[in-house]
Design a protein around this motif. Sequence first.
Motif: not given
Length: 380
Positions: A44, A47, A68, A71
Amino acid sequence: MSGSTERRATRGGTTVHEAIESYLRYKINADGSKTTMRSPLCEFADHCRDERGLELVEDLSPHDVRSYSEHLYDRVVIDEDLAASTAHNYFAYVRAFLSWSVREQHLESNPANTNTAMDPLPEDDGKRKRQYWSQEDRETLLEYVTKRVDMALEGTIRTDVETAFRDRAIVVMLDGTGARGAELFADSKDDKRNGLRWSDVDFDERLIEVYGKSREYEQAPFPASVHDVLKRWYRVQEPPTEAWPVFPTGHYGSKKRALEDVLVADRVDATLKERGDQGKTAVLDRLHREHEVPPPSISKEGVRQLLKRLTDEAGIDPDGEYDYLTLHGARRALGRDLYTSGMSEKAQEALRHNSIETTHEAYADVKMKDVSDSIDDVRG
């Protein structure tokens, strides 16, 4: 690093990475829980930094957390390397960390506690969707994409010759290298993942250089079967430069936008209007080559749709929850075949796992099946 990121990183404050380390050190007491949570929380933080240009925890917004979530959705639905239940667990870890950040006064409110942040999460139906290409299915698919090339050469199908050769190379590359879809094909949400280029291919050493899951460049080997098909595809495509994508998109709009980014849009439109009997796509392809403007690579989602179509056309009915042969199913199958042949270290090397433990964990179900079969053999 962008200017906005530099300002955020240098003006003072606690970074997301630093806050996570404090959270794990002072809040999470059980070592097992720390181990479980560290990887997704660090993912996280990575990202936020790499995809959002964000360093400081105080700058986090619901839109950053939503990114996120998107993702995680891609990992479940497109990459197929994560179960939906695991994606929800990862999001829960992030939400708990952000609640702690509020209590520590890094944030005024928890950006994960919003519909905006949570909406992209994939639906969790409680089923673990994991696929391996079976030996029969992979042989059927490989045979079909080769037959499809022959039909294109004969003119007995509507698919053009170049597309048929490209599609066969895609299937053979997935089947024979164990590379991830994100390493071979474009990802519109990640500027660094714009698809494999011919400059990344070393035919002599039989290696491709890919931007790995580690976000570092890695070398992946490919066998002779891939070499021969890829070399044939290279001769058919005749790329004008080594910057050309190995697997270009067939999407008209994407090609046109790529040209307009380099050439004047009016010039592209004028050429299309003056095309005569030539098709629009053929005109774009000619402009790409004449001006050496590489077209975009086919995307992960584009390949996912291609595999759905090829699976259906080949008459394949895969076992399991998916009704088509998935991108990640090819990677798992290669690892499984090496692993079950007693070559666990070769499986680790082929899949580029950081440790042999990761490989053992990935094939725990295969290992248990092998134990069960051994019991049957002994007790028979």
